[in-house]
Design an enzyme around this catalytic site. Sequence first.
Site, PDB file in Angstrom:
ATOM      1  N   CYS A   1      76.150  62.939 -52.271  1.00 41.28           N
ATOM      2  CA  CYS A   1      77.272  63.297 -52.648  1.00 41.28           C
ATOM      3  C   CYS A   1      77.668  63.835 -51.269  1.00 41.28           C
ATOM      4  O   CYS A   1      78.936  63.463 -51.324  1.00 41.28           O
ATOM      5  CB  CYS A   1      77.020  64.215 -53.234  1.00 41.28           C
ATOM      6  SG  CYS A   1      76.364  64.174 -54.937  1.00 41.28           S
TER       7      CYS A   1
ATOM      8  N   GLN B   1      64.515  65.366 -59.821  1.00 42.76           N
ATOM      9  CA  GLN B   1      63.406  64.901 -57.528  1.00 42.76           C
ATOM     10  C   GLN B   1      62.829  65.585 -58.357  1.00 42.76           C
ATOM     11  O   GLN B   1      61.746  64.308 -57.164  1.00 42.76           O
ATOM     12  CB  GLN B   1      64.356  65.470 -56.634  1.00 42.76           C
ATOM     13  CG  GLN B   1      65.863  65.090 -56.471  1.00 42.76           C
ATOM     14  CD  GLN B   1      66.173  63.587 -55.687  1.00 42.76           C
ATOM     15  OE1 GLN B   1      65.069  63.054 -55.840  1.00 42.76           O
ATOM     16  NE2 GLN B   1      67.168  62.947 -56.342  1.00 42.76           N
TER      17      GLN B   1
ATOM     18  N   GLY C   1      71.779  62.892 -64.583  1.00 44.60           N
ATOM     19  CA  GLY C   1      71.826  64.202 -63.543  1.00 44.60           C
ATOM     20  C   GLY C   1      72.826  65.067 -64.289  1.00 44.60           C
ATOM     21  O   GLY C   1      72.124  66.468 -64.361  1.00 44.60           O
TER      22      GLY C   1
ATOM     23  N   ASN D   1      66.269  68.032 -54.030  1.00 40.29           N
ATOM     24  CA  ASN D   1      66.849  66.540 -53.656  1.00 40.29           C
ATOM     25  C   ASN D   1      66.742  66.090 -52.040  1.00 40.29           C
ATOM     26  O   ASN D   1      66.146  64.921 -51.406  1.00 40.29           O
ATOM     27  CB  ASN D   1      67.967  66.119 -53.728  1.00 40.29           C
ATOM     28  CG  ASN D   1      68.951  67.196 -53.550  1.00 40.29           C
ATOM     29  OD1 ASN D   1      68.862  68.671 -54.069  1.00 40.29           O
ATOM     30  ND2 ASN D   1      69.852  66.972 -53.309  1.00 40.29           N
TER      31      ASN D   1
HETATM   32  C1  LIG Z   1      68.398  67.059 -57.864  1.00 38.59           C
HETATM   33  C2  LIG Z   1      69.527  66.447 -58.020  1.00 38.59           C
HETATM   34  N1  LIG Z   1      69.788  66.406 -59.353  1.00 38.59           N
HETATM   35  C3  LIG Z   1      71.200  65.489 -60.269  1.00 38.59           C
HETATM   36  C4  LIG Z   1      71.372  65.051 -59.540  1.00 38.59           C
HETATM   37  C5  LIG Z   1      72.581  64.607 -60.287  1.00 38.59           C
HETATM   38  O1  LIG Z   1      71.847  63.312 -60.416  1.00 38.59           O
HETATM   39  P1  LIG Z   1      72.748  61.871 -61.689  1.00 38.59           P
HETATM   40  O2  LIG Z   1      72.782  61.032 -60.272  1.00 38.59           O
HETATM   41  O3  LIG Z   1      72.218  60.924 -62.400  1.00 38.59           O
HETATM   42  O4  LIG Z   1      73.999  62.917 -62.377  1.00 38.59           O
HETATM   43  C6  LIG Z   1      71.111  64.509 -58.745  1.00 38.59           C
HETATM   44  C7  LIG Z   1      71.447  63.647 -57.816  1.00 38.59           C
HETATM   45  O5  LIG Z   1      71.403  63.088 -56.685  1.00 38.59           O
HETATM   46  C8  LIG Z   1      69.874  65.197 -58.226  1.00 38.59           C
HETATM   47  O6  LIG Z   1      68.933  64.674 -56.285  1.00 38.59           O
END
Ligand SMILES: Cc1ncc(COP(=O)(O)O)c(C=O)c1O
Length: 387
Positions: free
Chosen positions: A325, A179, A70, A151
């Site tokens: 994160c 999500q 993502g 998310n």
């Molecule tokens: C809405 C959203 N975008 C992007 C990401 C990032 O994805 P990835 O963990 O595959 O880098 C996340 C992960 O928590 C997410 O919830």
Amino acid sequence: MRVYFDYNATTPLAPDVIEIVARASREIFGNASSVHRFGQQAKAMLDDARSSVAALVGGDTSEVVFTSGGTESDNFALRGAAEALEPAGRRHLIASAIEHEAVLNTLRALARRHWQVTLLPVDASGVVSPDRLRESITADTAIVSVMHANNEIGTIQPVAALAEIAHAHGALMHTDAVQSAGKVPLDVRALGVDLLSLSAHKFNGPKGAGALWIKRGTRLQPTMTGGKHERNRRAGTENVPAIAGLGVAAQLAAEKTGADATRIAALRDRLEQQILATVPGTAVNGVRDGRVPNTTNISFDRVEAESLLIALDLEGIAVSTGSACSSGTLEPSHVLKAMGFNAHRTQNSIRFSLGAANTEAEIDRVIAVLPAIVEKLRSLTRTPARA
Ligand SMILES: Cc1ncc(COP(=O)(O)O)c(C=O)c1O
């Protein structure tokens, strides 16, 4: 009993995914760019996965580019569009204030390179209003990026309406569907977007694999430069086992989204209702209609979310304070802050995100321990009650 209520952080691999990842790792070691048979076997696996991802989002196989997840998909969409549209004089980018850090920090990086960035506010509902976009968009806007589902609170955004406004002003529309994939049906044509980000590990696929769906004809400058992989759009030898896993996960998500959603939503609603009924001083953050079926984000008055998370973990129950994160830090949630909540509420909220393996017995387990945990934490703090 160990209970996992953190499916928005990541999900376990589906058994069929484990099988294809293992088989591809064992048997398919060729480089998908090689002309010989070993290479062609690997390429065939990529082709299968590409078809499954295209089917999941309602797009064409030629529109799917594999990425490392993502974060890379969001980076590629935003940086790639910004760079492609710069010569046309468009130097303005718009996103919502409740985007994931993958979008927000990419925009911050572009702002340091003199891009103008506007973040659309949300109200306490946690939903972006098309009117706010209408007020902010100009003839200089290159791209509008608003996530499909948030998310932290699960709210689904009016992406189709936003896309219409973006296009009326000649801007591209990107949505981060990381999500929503596997939780609600996805249809790029109905959403009217130009770019859509996916991440396999959010729907029972492997970590480090994802895709960016790029509407045919959309010009993006590659962010990963090198060889001619992915039709010149993303250089680097493809991680065949992980991509094969993404493909099977996409296939399962397309097949099971509807059926699973009803059951998971019923569990989520039961958990939510019981928490509100048995724990005083609790409230749901964001609208309760128009959310993905698995997520609830609840504020616990006079409780520090991090302490509650740790106390639940000691009982074998895994939850989150919001974005994975930022867990491990006491950072207030930028999503709840953008919704206008005070400092207290941005730090007293817990996300419960459910998945296919959860059961009623697990909900009962939470309800059996949660009221006493909250009462104990409150007795240890002298923070006065706040609205
Ligand atoms: C809405 C959203 N975008 C992007 C990401 C990032 O994805 P990835 O963990 O595959 O880098 C996340 C992960 O928590 C997410 O919830």
